[in-house]
Design a protein around this motif. Structure first.
Motif, PDB file in Angstrom:
ATOM      1  N   ASN A   1     -13.924   3.760 -11.163  1.00 45.45           N
ATOM      2  CA  ASN A   1     -13.224   4.378 -11.761  1.00 45.45           C
ATOM      3  C   ASN A   1     -13.425   4.913 -13.248  1.00 45.45           C
ATOM      4  OD1 ASN A   1     -11.617   7.473 -11.570  1.00 45.45           O
ATOM      5  ND2 ASN A   1     -10.609   6.253  -9.822  1.00 45.45           N
ATOM      6  N   TYR A   2     -13.546   6.111 -13.329  1.00 46.65           N
ATOM      7  CA  TYR A   2     -13.555   6.374 -14.821  1.00 46.65           C
ATOM      8  C   TYR A   2     -12.201   5.684 -15.470  1.00 46.65           C
ATOM      9  CZ  TYR A   2     -15.695  10.611 -12.532  1.00 46.65           C
ATOM     10  OH  TYR A   2     -16.550  11.350 -11.583  1.00 46.65           O
ATOM     11  N   PRO A   3     -12.301   5.116 -16.663  1.00 45.94           N
ATOM     12  CA  PRO A   3     -11.433   4.233 -17.529  1.00 45.94           C
ATOM     13  C   PRO A   3      -9.821   4.803 -18.081  1.00 45.94           C
ATOM     14  CG  PRO A   3     -13.706   4.005 -18.670  1.00 45.94           C
ATOM     15  CD  PRO A   3     -13.919   5.749 -17.371  1.00 45.94           C
ATOM     16  N   ALA A   4     -10.488   6.235 -17.828  1.00 41.56           N
ATOM     17  CA  ALA A   4      -9.263   7.343 -18.092  1.00 41.56           C
ATOM     18  C   ALA A   4      -8.258   7.472 -16.962  1.00 41.56           C
ATOM     19  CB  ALA A   4      -9.285   9.081 -18.907  1.00 41.56           C
ATOM     20  N   VAL A   5      -8.531   6.731 -15.637  1.00 41.16           N
ATOM     21  CA  VAL A   5      -8.019   7.183 -14.982  1.00 41.16           C
ATOM     22  C   VAL A   5      -7.977   5.562 -14.415  1.00 41.16           C
ATOM     23  CG1 VAL A   5      -8.350   7.736 -12.249  1.00 41.16           C
ATOM     24  CG2 VAL A   5      -9.054   8.997 -13.483  1.00 41.16           C
ATOM     25  N   VAL A   6      -8.634   4.820 -14.532  1.00 41.28           N
ATOM     26  CA  VAL A   6      -7.721   3.473 -14.455  1.00 41.28           C
ATOM     27  C   VAL A   6      -6.772   3.148 -16.000  1.00 41.28           C
ATOM     28  CG1 VAL A   6      -7.883   1.138 -14.586  1.00 41.28           C
ATOM     29  CG2 VAL A   6      -9.895   2.732 -13.869  1.00 41.28           C
ATOM     30  N   GLU A   7      -6.365   3.705 -16.760  1.00 41.92           N
ATOM     31  CA  GLU A   7      -4.640   3.423 -17.738  1.00 41.92           C
ATOM     32  C   GLU A   7      -3.812   4.130 -16.682  1.00 41.92           C
ATOM     33  OE1 GLU A   7      -4.943   1.867 -20.510  1.00 41.92           O
ATOM     34  OE2 GLU A   7      -7.392   1.836 -20.785  1.00 41.92           O
ATOM     35  N   GLU A   8      -4.299   5.591 -16.570  1.00 38.62           N
ATOM     36  CA  GLU A   8      -3.231   5.809 -16.050  1.00 38.62           C
ATOM     37  C   GLU A   8      -2.859   5.176 -14.579  1.00 38.62           C
ATOM     38  OE1 GLU A   8      -4.034  10.280 -14.964  1.00 38.62           O
ATOM     39  OE2 GLU A   8      -1.294  10.151 -14.327  1.00 38.62           O
ATOM     40  N   ALA A   9      -2.921   5.142 -14.108  1.00 37.02           N
ATOM     41  CA  ALA A   9      -3.012   4.009 -12.780  1.00 37.02           C
ATOM     42  C   ALA A   9      -2.197   2.953 -12.887  1.00 37.02           C
ATOM     43  CB  ALA A   9      -4.281   3.990 -11.739  1.00 37.02           C
ATOM     44  N   MET A  10      -2.959   2.184 -14.477  1.00 34.93           N
ATOM     45  CA  MET A  10      -1.881   1.287 -14.942  1.00 34.93           C
ATOM     46  C   MET A  10      -0.562   2.264 -15.472  1.00 34.93           C
ATOM     47  SD  MET A  10      -3.672  -1.531 -14.108  1.00 34.93           S
ATOM     48  CE  MET A  10      -4.327  -0.963 -12.638  1.00 34.93           C
ATOM     49  N   GLU A  11      -0.475   2.858 -15.780  1.00 35.63           N
ATOM     50  CA  GLU A  11       0.354   2.818 -16.765  1.00 35.63           C
ATOM     51  C   GLU A  11       1.518   3.669 -15.198  1.00 35.63           C
ATOM     52  OE1 GLU A  11      -0.660   6.485 -19.220  1.00 35.63           O
ATOM     53  OE2 GLU A  11      -1.360   5.080 -20.584  1.00 35.63           O
TER      54      GLU A  11
ATOM     55  N   PHE B   1       0.836  -1.414   0.087  1.00 34.51           N
ATOM     56  CA  PHE B   1       0.091  -0.062  -0.047  1.00 34.51           C
ATOM     57  C   PHE B   1       0.405   1.122   0.026  1.00 34.51           C
ATOM     58  CE2 PHE B   1      -2.033   3.467   2.028  1.00 34.51           C
ATOM     59  CZ  PHE B   1      -3.268   3.315   1.678  1.00 34.51           C
ATOM     60  N   ASP B   2       1.692   1.921   0.594  1.00 39.26           N
ATOM     61  CA  ASP B   2       2.367   2.298   0.902  1.00 39.26           C
ATOM     62  C   ASP B   2       3.590   2.879  -0.150  1.00 39.26           C
ATOM     63  OD1 ASP B   2       1.710   3.046   3.802  1.00 39.26           O
ATOM     64  OD2 ASP B   2       3.247   2.260   4.354  1.00 39.26           O
ATOM     65  N   VAL B   3       4.304   1.974  -0.625  1.00 38.07           N
ATOM     66  CA  VAL B   3       4.903   1.806  -2.156  1.00 38.07           C
ATOM     67  C   VAL B   3       3.788   2.739  -3.029  1.00 38.07           C
ATOM     68  CG1 VAL B   3       6.144   0.583  -3.542  1.00 38.07           C
ATOM     69  CG2 VAL B   3       6.786  -0.095  -1.530  1.00 38.07           C
ATOM     70  N   LEU B   4       3.078   1.650  -3.065  1.00 38.29           N
ATOM     71  CA  LEU B   4       2.510   2.222  -4.362  1.00 38.29           C
ATOM     72  C   LEU B   4       1.126   3.620  -4.113  1.00 38.29           C
ATOM     73  CD1 LEU B   4       1.133   0.281  -6.523  1.00 38.29           C
ATOM     74  CD2 LEU B   4      -1.056   0.254  -5.304  1.00 38.29           C
ATOM     75  N   LEU B   5       1.432   4.039  -2.953  1.00 36.52           N
ATOM     76  CA  LEU B   5       0.901   5.362  -2.660  1.00 36.52           C
ATOM     77  C   LEU B   5       2.598   6.333  -2.827  1.00 36.52           C
ATOM     78  CD1 LEU B   5      -0.666   7.931  -1.698  1.00 36.52           C
ATOM     79  CD2 LEU B   5      -0.454   6.778   0.557  1.00 36.52           C
ATOM     80  N   GLN B   6       4.066   6.232  -2.533  1.00 32.59           N
ATOM     81  CA  GLN B   6       4.382   7.061  -2.031  1.00 32.59           C
ATOM     82  C   GLN B   6       4.957   6.949  -3.763  1.00 32.59           C
ATOM     83  OE1 GLN B   6       6.649   5.378   1.211  1.00 32.59           O
ATOM     84  NE2 GLN B   6       4.550   5.405   2.189  1.00 32.59           N
ATOM     85  N   LYS B   7       4.988   5.935  -4.650  1.00 29.62           N
ATOM     86  CA  LYS B   7       6.287   5.817  -5.846  1.00 29.62           C
ATOM     87  C   LYS B   7       5.240   5.708  -7.387  1.00 29.62           C
ATOM     88  CE  LYS B   7      10.727   4.338  -4.294  1.00 29.62           C
ATOM     89  NZ  LYS B   7       9.816   3.092  -3.975  1.00 29.62           N
ATOM     90  N   ALA B   8       3.670   5.654  -7.145  1.00 28.59           N
ATOM     91  CA  ALA B   8       2.778   5.326  -7.708  1.00 28.59           C
ATOM     92  C   ALA B   8       1.602   6.635  -8.194  1.00 28.59           C
ATOM     93  CB  ALA B   8       2.447   4.600  -8.280  1.00 28.59           C
ATOM     94  N   ASN B   9       0.950   7.111  -7.041  1.00 28.45           N
ATOM     95  CA  ASN B   9       0.570   8.207  -6.156  1.00 28.45           C
ATOM     96  C   ASN B   9      -0.616   7.515  -6.138  1.00 28.45           C
ATOM     97  OD1 ASN B   9       2.233  11.064  -7.568  1.00 28.45           O
ATOM     98  ND2 ASN B   9       2.388   9.452  -5.317  1.00 28.45           N
ATOM     99  N   VAL B  10      -1.114   6.134  -6.196  1.00 26.55           N
ATOM    100  CA  VAL B  10      -2.446   5.043  -6.371  1.00 26.55           C
ATOM    101  C   VAL B  10      -2.543   4.718  -5.061  1.00 26.55           C
ATOM    102  CG1 VAL B  10      -3.060   2.958  -7.588  1.00 26.55           C
ATOM    103  CG2 VAL B  10      -1.737   4.669  -8.762  1.00 26.55           C
ATOM    104  N   VAL B  11      -3.755   4.788  -4.872  1.00 24.25           N
ATOM    105  CA  VAL B  11      -4.322   4.398  -3.598  1.00 24.25           C
ATOM    106  C   VAL B  11      -5.768   3.404  -3.490  1.00 24.25           C
ATOM    107  CG1 VAL B  11      -5.777   3.944  -1.326  1.00 24.25           C
ATOM    108  CG2 VAL B  11      -4.429   6.272  -2.534  1.00 24.25           C
ATOM    109  N   GLY B  12      -4.727   1.453  -2.912  1.00 23.97           N
ATOM    110  CA  GLY B  12      -5.658   0.995  -3.289  1.00 23.97           C
ATOM    111  C   GLY B  12      -5.814  -0.275  -2.303  1.00 23.97           C
ATOM    112  N   THR B  13      -6.279  -0.718  -1.768  1.00 18.95           N
ATOM    113  CA  THR B  13      -7.108  -1.577  -0.016  1.00 18.95           C
ATOM    114  C   THR B  13      -5.712  -2.528   0.191  1.00 18.95           C
ATOM    115  OG1 THR B  13      -9.384  -0.504  -0.423  1.00 18.95           O
ATOM    116  CG2 THR B  13      -9.000  -2.163   1.046  1.00 18.95           C
ATOM    117  N   PRO B  14      -5.217  -2.580   1.452  1.00 16.92           N
ATOM    118  CA  PRO B  14      -4.453  -3.906   1.893  1.00 16.92           C
ATOM    119  C   PRO B  14      -5.277  -5.088   2.293  1.00 16.92           C
ATOM    120  CG  PRO B  14      -3.692  -2.035   2.957  1.00 16.92           C
ATOM    121  CD  PRO B  14      -4.876  -1.762   2.229  1.00 16.92           C
ATOM    122  N   GLY B  15      -4.868  -5.866   1.146  1.00 15.11           N
ATOM    123  CA  GLY B  15      -5.792  -7.422   1.964  1.00 15.11           C
ATOM    124  C   GLY B  15      -6.371  -7.496   3.214  1.00 15.11           C
ATOM    125  N   ALA B  16      -4.579  -7.389   4.320  1.00 13.41           N
ATOM    126  CA  ALA B  16      -4.507  -8.109   5.344  1.00 13.41           C
ATOM    127  C   ALA B  16      -6.241  -7.179   6.033  1.00 13.41           C
ATOM    128  CB  ALA B  16      -3.416  -6.985   5.819  1.00 13.41           C
TER     129      ALA B  16
END
Ligand code: PLP
Length: 409
Positions: A394-404, A363-378
């Protein structure tokens, strides 16, 4: 001196989403220019279907005229026009017979799944999957049906049924006898589905042990595989042992409108200490109509419009947007070498975090390096450690950007 209900003190302080919020706020404060993408909380993003808007506008106009004004609906259980649309479209179409008296319209499945335990005795043993939607657990903690919190967020007195890669995220039958079983398929958070055979195993277990299954089908509209049941009542005998919860929140983008319903079959029984059986439908009816006075006429008119020919097409189009997002997430992550589950019959992708990386660490890596927020399974339970949930809402363009961004990690 007024006593507090000490069961509430057993609840754990660091609830998942507040902790996520805290970490995101802390990051934003030190990185004010970062453009954060949220694929965390499962809330919809697309506007309501035009047919729903039109029906709600019309309903408002009806409320302005003496002749078509609506007050309370009869007992707060839902207007017949909505009950009949539900019965015909959600069940009749799948050869499941449901009677008006078995449908209870409400303002949400969160409250329904949370409230339903009230009609059962305090000594029942409850079983939940691990990971789990926290509402099922916390409401039983509040009711006093559990012990205190142990480590890893578990409570004494609850039977946890691990859902892992090995069992395709559908739990094994418990070794001990359990009385109340919470199942959610398509599943939040894992995105897994249960086949008819798997549900039959549970229905057979419940019939044999005189248990009840509380079946949360909030995501049934996202099922794409034709062989997967949309309702637990597609399994013969399920009406004797199962309550089913449905919600328009994810199905039709009603998270801000609030409408859901619960099916409580007339055949459903619970038992007195002397073994005598008692019908649950009239008890839930009493509970519902004592503590709840119905969903607004305007909202129910909007919900009924989902079942019109236009409404069905429009809602399907919205669901297709989310499912296309899910597919993009799945494909992008797979290409990057991640192991992913879900996202085919549910708007959630459940990915395995890289070897040796915990789910909060990820979670922290994704937030800090990609600025993407997800939910930790734990956050959903001990068996969720090593996994991470990405939402397709989310909007398709936003999801695409998150994946990039994740690809550049
Ligand atoms: C979103 C969700 C619901 C729906 O809750 P509402 O109160 O109807 O908005 C129910 N169950 C699960 C597992 C969910 O994720």
């Amino acid at each position: 001196m007024v006593n507090v209900n000490e069961n509430f003190l057993k609840l754990q302080a660091g609830y998942l989403f507040p902790e996520i919020g805290r970490r995101v706020r802390a990051f934003s404060t030190t990185n004010p220019t970062a453009k954060i993408i949220r694929l965390g909380i499962g809330d919809v993003t697309e506007p309501l279907a035009p047919a729903v808007i039109e029906a709600m506008h019309k309903a408002v106009d009806k409320m302005a005229v003496k002749e078509s004004f609506h007050g309370y609906d009869d007992g707060g259980r839902g207007y017949d026009f909505l009950l009949d649309a539900i019965i015909e479209n959600d069940f009749g179409s799948r050869s499941v017979e449901i009677d008006r008296s078995e449908v209870f319209v409400s303002d949400g499945s969160k409250c329904d799944t949370g409230n339903f335990q009230e009609v059962f005795g305090i000594d029942n043993v409850i079983a939940v999957t691990d990971p789990v939607y926290p509402v099922y657990v916390d409401t039983n903690v509040m009711a006093g049906r559990t012990g205190t919190a142990l480590d890893q967020g578990k409570y004494g007195g609850i039977v946890y049924m691990p859902c892992t890669e090995e069992n395709d995220f559908t739990p094994e039958l418990p070794d001990e006898k359990v009385d109340i079983i919470y199942l959610c398929y398509p599943n939040n958070p894992t995105g897994a589905v249960a086949t008819k055979e798997q549900l039959k195993k549970w229905v057979d277990y419940a019939r044999k042990n005189k248990s009840v299954i509380l079946f949360d089908a909030a995501y049934e509209a996202f099922i794409t595989d034709k062989s997967i049941p949309h309702s637990i009542y597609e399994v013969p005998g399920a009406k004797e042992v199962a309550v089913e919860f449905r919600s328009y929140s994810k199905t039709a983008g009603f998270t801000g409108i609030r409408c859901a319903y619960t099916i409580v079959p007339k055949e459903l029984k619970a038992y007195k200490k002397d073994g005598q059986s008692v019908d649950i439908n009239p008890i839930w009816n009493r509970r519902h109509c004592t503590k709840f006075n119905g969903v607004s006429f305007i909202t129910q008119a909007g919900a009924a419009a989902i079942y019109s020919a236009e409404g069905k097409k429009q809602v399907k189009k919205i669901i297709d947007i989310y499912m296309s997002n899910a597919s993009v997430i799945r494909q992008s992550l797979t290409k990057l070498g991640y192991t992913v589950y879900g996202g085919v019959n549910a708007p959630y992708v459940w990915l395995k975090t890289p070897e040796g990386v915990g789910s909060w660490e990820f979670f922290d890596v994704l937030l800090q390096k990609a600025n993407v927020v997800g939910t930790p399974g734990a956050g959903f339970g001990a068996a969720g450690e090593g996994y991470f949930r990405l939402s397709a809402f989310n909007y398709p363009a936003v999801v695409e950007e998150a994946m990039e961004r994740i690809a550049k990690l």
